[in-house]
Write a protein that holds these residues in place. Structure first.
Motif, PDB file in Angstrom:
ATOM      1  N   SER A  35       0.827  -1.198   0.000  1.00 18.17           N
ATOM      2  CA  SER A  35       0.000   0.000   0.000  1.00 18.17           C
ATOM      3  C   SER A  35       0.862   1.249   0.000  1.00 18.17           C
ATOM      4  N   GLY A  36       0.213   2.372  -0.222  1.00 19.72           N
ATOM      5  CA  GLY A  36       0.947   3.620  -0.217  1.00 19.72           C
ATOM      6  C   GLY A  36       0.203   4.698   0.520  1.00 19.72           C
ATOM      7  N   GLY A  37      -0.648   5.425  -0.188  1.00 18.92           N
ATOM      8  CA  GLY A  37      -1.257   6.618   0.368  1.00 18.92           C
ATOM      9  C   GLY A  37      -2.582   6.419   1.065  1.00 18.92           C
ATOM     10  N   SER A  38      -3.516   7.320   0.769  1.00 20.82           N
ATOM     11  CA  SER A  38      -4.743   7.435   1.550  1.00 20.82           C
ATOM     12  C   SER A  38      -5.841   6.476   1.130  1.00 20.82           C
ATOM     13  N   ARG A  41      -6.779   4.221   3.944  1.00 21.25           N
ATOM     14  CA  ARG A  41      -6.905   4.802   5.288  1.00 21.25           C
ATOM     15  C   ARG A  41      -8.199   4.368   5.964  1.00 21.25           C
ATOM     16  N   ILE A  58       4.582   0.180   3.065  1.00 19.92           N
ATOM     17  CA  ILE A  58       4.272   1.524   2.571  1.00 19.92           C
ATOM     18  C   ILE A  58       5.393   2.030   1.663  1.00 19.92           C
ATOM     19  N   ASP A  62       7.090   9.360  -1.703  1.00 16.36           N
ATOM     20  CA  ASP A  62       6.246  10.532  -1.899  1.00 16.36           C
ATOM     21  C   ASP A  62       7.107  11.777  -2.097  1.00 16.36           C
ATOM     22  N   SER A  67       5.948  16.169   2.800  1.00 17.17           N
ATOM     23  CA  SER A  67       7.022  15.176   2.686  1.00 17.17           C
ATOM     24  C   SER A  67       8.100  15.639   1.721  1.00 17.17           C
ATOM     25  N   ASP A  81       3.009   9.015   4.590  1.00 17.52           N
ATOM     26  CA  ASP A  81       2.117   7.858   4.462  1.00 17.52           C
ATOM     27  C   ASP A  81       2.293   6.890   5.627  1.00 17.52           C
ATOM     28  N   ASN A  84       0.161   8.430   8.357  1.00 13.76           N
ATOM     29  CA  ASN A  84      -1.269   8.221   8.105  1.00 13.76           C
ATOM     30  C   ASN A  84      -1.712   6.814   8.476  1.00 13.76           C
ATOM     31  N   ARG A  85      -0.895   5.816   8.115  1.00  9.33           N
ATOM     32  CA  ARG A  85      -1.311   4.439   8.378  1.00  9.33           C
ATOM     33  C   ARG A  85      -1.227   4.108   9.863  1.00  9.33           C
ATOM     34  N   SER A 280       1.554   3.915  -5.845  1.00  8.98           N
ATOM     35  CA  SER A 280       1.260   3.287  -4.565  1.00  8.98           C
ATOM     36  C   SER A 280       1.512   1.791  -4.591  1.00  8.98           C
TER      37      SER A 280
END
Length: 397
Positions: A35-38, A41, A58, A62, A67, A81, A84-85, A280
């Motif tokens: 996974s990567g970004g949002s 989430r 992750i 980015d 970042s 990221d 966020n996770r 991602s």
């Protein structure tokens, strides 16, 4: 110890399995997400109801927003990221966690002079700012300490605090404190916020994601591919690779870390989830050895493609996406691996449109089973229903 392979038929979703996981999420399966970004989430917030053992690998490439400023100034991996996770997996019922979440999610104003922003950062460091003051000890002292390390590292640089994420600054300060190692910082905050899962960057290096377009043009940086800052791409992506920097665009080969290989090999389900396809998902598969580790994981492997609309997939049909995913996995293998060891299922929403050509017959001819189910959210259209996706995935595990 002897091992055996057992095949069996499952119901999708499996109500018995789901009830078991909801009753004892601490015993839930080790589901691994590249996974990567949002995009994951909200799914991750819901996932903790079913399992506390998920693994999230992750992308640290980015190159946009807060970042980007940190990476340009300090030559470090992207931490946004990761932040966020961790926050998505945090136990929201724990005393002090809502205040920590508010602090980590807060951004400094974009319209204040740098001196005023430095004064705000100093207030965060000394604890007089109400945002950090609301966080209970010992977390408050750890946060202030990390911000102090960042404040010291910032001296003598041209780092611009406008719009900076406080959570990113905290993780960056910890990164500097631990001799530029991110894993100890992630571990500390995982313990302190009781994150219900494991979060790791796929590699711990400062590298650039480069996209070679159909006409040979090179886009240096994830932000140019996603189109969030420059507008969507207008031609297909030919390939993506890693380079040393945004100035030196020669491809570099990097090996996935041993500890990450072990996380992949021990998974009870591997998911290639929805989200930005290249920046991602495929970016996570670029380090050498990822495909080998996936092939050795004795578990189902599931691809959840994006419906039509991902700007990175310009000119890329559903069947092409499956082929690109397999190509990326094979490219990261040291030796050839059969398709069935890399990908077993493609999970589609039967009511949603996917970009043509779909090539469903060709996908199944490769030995990959196409599963069509109701995934669409009625309350949050056009996005997927996180609960539906989770329950289908966990029924396969």
């Amino acid at each position: 110890m002897p091992t055996v392979t057992i095949s069996h038929t499952v119901t999708l979703p499996d109500p018995v399995k789901i009830a078991r996981y909801l009753k004892a999420p601490e015993l839930g399966p080790r589901v691994l997400f590249f996974s990567g970004g949002s995009a994951l989430r909200d799914l991750s917030r819901e996932l903790v109801r079913y399992t506390h053992n998920s693994v999230h690998l992750i992308t640290p490439f980015d190159s946009g927003g807060s970042s980007a400023k940190l990476r340009a100034t300090f030559n470090m991996l992207a931490v946004g990221d990761l932040r966020n996770r961790l926050m998505a997996l945090a136990d929201r019922t724990l005393h002090g966690n809502p205040q920590i979440y508010d602090l980590f999610a807060h951004r400094l104003p974009k319209d204040l002079p740098q001196d005023d922003l430095k004064a705000r950062l100093d207030a965060l460091v000394d604890g007089s700012d109400p945002l950090v003051g609301a966080v209970p000890d010992p977390m408050r002292k750890i946060i202030r300490s990390h911000l102090k390390f960042f404040r010291k590292a910032m001296e003598g640089t041209n780092f611009n605090l406008r719009g900076a994420s406080i959570g990113n600054l905290i993780l960056a300060g910890g990164f500097f404190n631990y001799n530029r190692q991110i894993d100890p910082v992630i571990y500390m905050f995982t313990m302190l916020v009781k994150a219900r899962g494991t979060v790791r960057p796929i590699i711990n290096k400062d590298l650039t994601l480069v996209s070679e377009m159909a006409d040979g043009t090179l886009l240096a940086g994830q932000h140019l591919l996603t189109g969030k800052e420059t507008g969507p791409i207008t031609q297909p992506v030919k390939r993506v690779y890693l380079s040393k920097s945004q100035k030196d665009l020669r491809p570099v080969e990097v090996n996935v870390r041993r500890k990450v290989k072990e996380l992949i090999r021990s998974a009870e389900l591997v998911c290639y989830p929805m989200g930005s396809f290249y920046s991602s998902l495929l970016a996570n598969l670029l380090p050498k050895g990822v495909g080998d580790a996936v092939s050795k994981a004795q578990c189902p492997k599931v691809f959840v493609p994006n419906p039509a609309g991902d700007p990175e997939q310009f000119g890329l049909g559903l069947g092409d996406s499956v082929r690109r995913l397999l190509e990326a996995l094979r490219a990261s293998c040291v030796k050839p691996r059969p398709t069935q060891s890399l990908l077993n299922f493609v999970l589609l929403d039967k009511g949603r449109g996917y970009q043509a050509p779909l090539a469903l017959n060709q996908i199944e001819a490769m030995g990959i089973k196409v599963i069509e189910a109701d995934l669409a959210s009625t309350a949050n259209a056009p996005y997927f229903d996180e609960r539906a996706v989770i329950e289908l995935l966990l029924s396969v595990a």
